[in-house]
Design an enzyme around this catalytic site. Structure first.
Site, mmCIF file in Angstrom:
data_model
loop_
_atom_site.group_PDB
_atom_site.id
_atom_site.type_symbol
_atom_site.label_atom_id
_atom_site.label_comp_id
_atom_site.label_asym_id
_atom_site.label_seq_id
_atom_site.Cartn_x
_atom_site.Cartn_y
_atom_site.Cartn_z
ATOM 1 N N LYS A 53 0.837 -1.205 0.000
ATOM 2 C CA LYS A 53 0.000 0.000 0.000
ATOM 3 C C LYS A 53 0.873 1.257 0.000
ATOM 4 O O LYS A 53 0.628 2.209 -0.746
ATOM 5 C CB LYS A 53 -0.948 -0.017 1.207
ATOM 6 C CG LYS A 53 -2.041 -1.063 1.061
ATOM 7 C CD LYS A 53 -2.837 -1.355 2.334
ATOM 8 C CE LYS A 53 -3.815 -2.502 2.081
ATOM 9 N NZ LYS A 53 -4.582 -2.920 3.264
ATOM 10 N N GLN A 97 -4.828 -1.726 9.422
ATOM 11 C CA GLN A 97 -4.813 -3.044 8.792
ATOM 12 C C GLN A 97 -5.565 -4.062 9.656
ATOM 13 O O GLN A 97 -5.382 -4.121 10.871
ATOM 14 C CB GLN A 97 -3.362 -3.491 8.550
ATOM 15 C CG GLN A 97 -3.225 -4.767 7.748
ATOM 16 C CD GLN A 97 -3.731 -4.663 6.311
ATOM 17 O OE1 GLN A 97 -3.740 -3.590 5.712
ATOM 18 N NE2 GLN A 97 -4.181 -5.774 5.752
ATOM 19 N N ASP A 120 -11.224 2.882 3.958
ATOM 20 C CA ASP A 120 -11.600 1.472 3.925
ATOM 21 C C ASP A 120 -13.115 1.300 3.823
ATOM 22 O O ASP A 120 -13.599 0.216 3.515
ATOM 23 C CB ASP A 120 -11.157 0.773 5.228
ATOM 24 C CG ASP A 120 -9.888 -0.044 5.047
ATOM 25 O OD1 ASP A 120 -9.658 -0.548 3.934
ATOM 26 O OD2 ASP A 120 -9.148 -0.189 6.045
HETATM 27 N N1 GUN Z 1 -7.168 -6.814 5.620
HETATM 28 C C1 GUN Z 1 -7.549 -7.501 4.507
HETATM 29 N N2 GUN Z 1 -8.157 -6.677 3.635
HETATM 30 C C2 GUN Z 1 -8.169 -5.452 4.193
HETATM 31 C C3 GUN Z 1 -8.670 -4.183 3.768
HETATM 32 O O1 GUN Z 1 -9.242 -4.003 2.684
HETATM 33 N N3 GUN Z 1 -8.474 -3.165 4.628
HETATM 34 C C4 GUN Z 1 -7.862 -3.330 5.842
HETATM 35 N N4 GUN Z 1 -7.745 -2.266 6.622
HETATM 36 N N5 GUN Z 1 -7.409 -4.487 6.253
HETATM 37 C C5 GUN Z 1 -7.551 -5.538 5.439
#
Ligand code: GUN
Length: 292
Positions: A53, A97, A120
């Site tokens: 990311k 996350q 998110d």
């Molecule tokens: N863990 C797996 N997919 C995601 C996501 O799209 N966002 C976040 N914050 N954590 C994740």
């Protein structure tokens, strides 16, 4: 049937190109989009995702902050950091996350994220905006990426029967809402672990979205001739022939299913690359909405 392989890398690439133009326009007005990524603990898969990311931000010229906090971080400390990021004008998007360590109440943490920075789409305000079809809200990145793939390949959704397998807050539920929304007009069934006769139900689907996290669960028996299959699964299965001792497979038994499909996503290289592209898109959107 000849199937079309949906190339997520390519579509993600064109999303990024579009974003570069938007970022340039924002920068010409003195605004640099900014994303803060917060990881608590040292889960190796999460570390990889967070690294990807931050790298994607750098490639697009998005300002980023990576916060890697020890597994013992308390909920109060995490919430304090979120409040600090809410108040930081350089930051337009905040992502914690998932999943956090067990002593942290994820839902309570998310409630502290400013909904305008919730890229998110996990905050209840954004969940409500999705249900209300308010385009100013943020939609979780993976289902948003699935919709982008359908659009990129000109897959008609109106009047089609879509079966979403999985009811998670991250993928299944938002996916169902996006497909039933007035700009997509699909008829949606959400299946889950207690659904009866799942193969039969799936055989009535024009579009299948598999998001259960069970390796290669969707077999040929689930798929009607000509169906569109989107595979959200990312599962590690043991494979002694690989240097790492495992390989990554989706929720769909690709080789067994592909010849029945009109369109299908591979794993890897299908839905996966879209998730980060849409996170970048949500960050740019947050910046635009915050700076006006
Ligand atoms: N863990 C797996 N997919 C995601 C996501 O799209 N966002 C976040 N914050 N954590 C994740």
């Amino acid at each position: 049937m000849d199937f079309v392989l949906i190339d997520g890398k390519q579509v993600a690439g064109s999303v990024r190109e579009r974003l570069k133009e938007e970022i340039a326009e924002l920068k010409s007005r003195g605004h640099v989009p900014g994303l803060a990524v917060v990881l608590v603990g040292d889960d190796p898969a999460s570390q990889v995702y967070v690294g990807s990311k931050v790298k994607a931000c750098a490639e697009l010229g998005i300002y980023s902050q990576k916060w890697e906090l020890p597994a013992e971080t308390s909920q109060e400390e995490l919430v304090k950091l979120i409040h600090q990021l809410n108040a930081d004008d350089r930051i337009h998007g905040i992502l914690v996350q998932s999943p956090p360590p067990r002593h942290i109440d994820e839902e309570a943490v998310i409630l502290n994220i400013d909904p305008r920075k919730d890229v998110d789409g996990f905050h209840p305000v954004n969940v409500a905006k999705l249900v209300l079809e308010d385009a100013a809200g943020f939609v979780p990145c993976t289902p948003l990426g699935c919709m982008e793939l359908l659009k990129a390949y000109g897959v008609e959704t109106a009047g089609k029967h879509a079966v979403v397998i999985g009811r998670s807050m991250i993928v299944g539920k938002p996916m169902a809402h996006l497909l039933m929304a007035k700009n997509a007009n699909a008829t949606v069934t959400v299946a889950h672990s207690r659904t009866k006769n799942l193969p039969e139900l799936c055989r009535s689907a024009d579009i299948i979205v598999a998001a259960v996290g069970r390796p290669e669960m969707v077999t040929a028996d689930y798929v009607k001739e000509g169906a569109v299959v989107l595979d959200v699964g990312i599962n590690r299965i043991e494979d002694a022939s690989r240097p790492r001792g495992y390989r990554i497979v989706g929720d769909v038994a690709f080789d067994a299913v592909k010849d029945k499909c009109s369109y299908i996503t591979p794993v890897p290289g299908g839905v996966g690359p879209m998730t980060i592209a849409m996170l970048m898109a949500n960050t740019v959107k947050a910046c635009r909405q915050l700076v006006g």
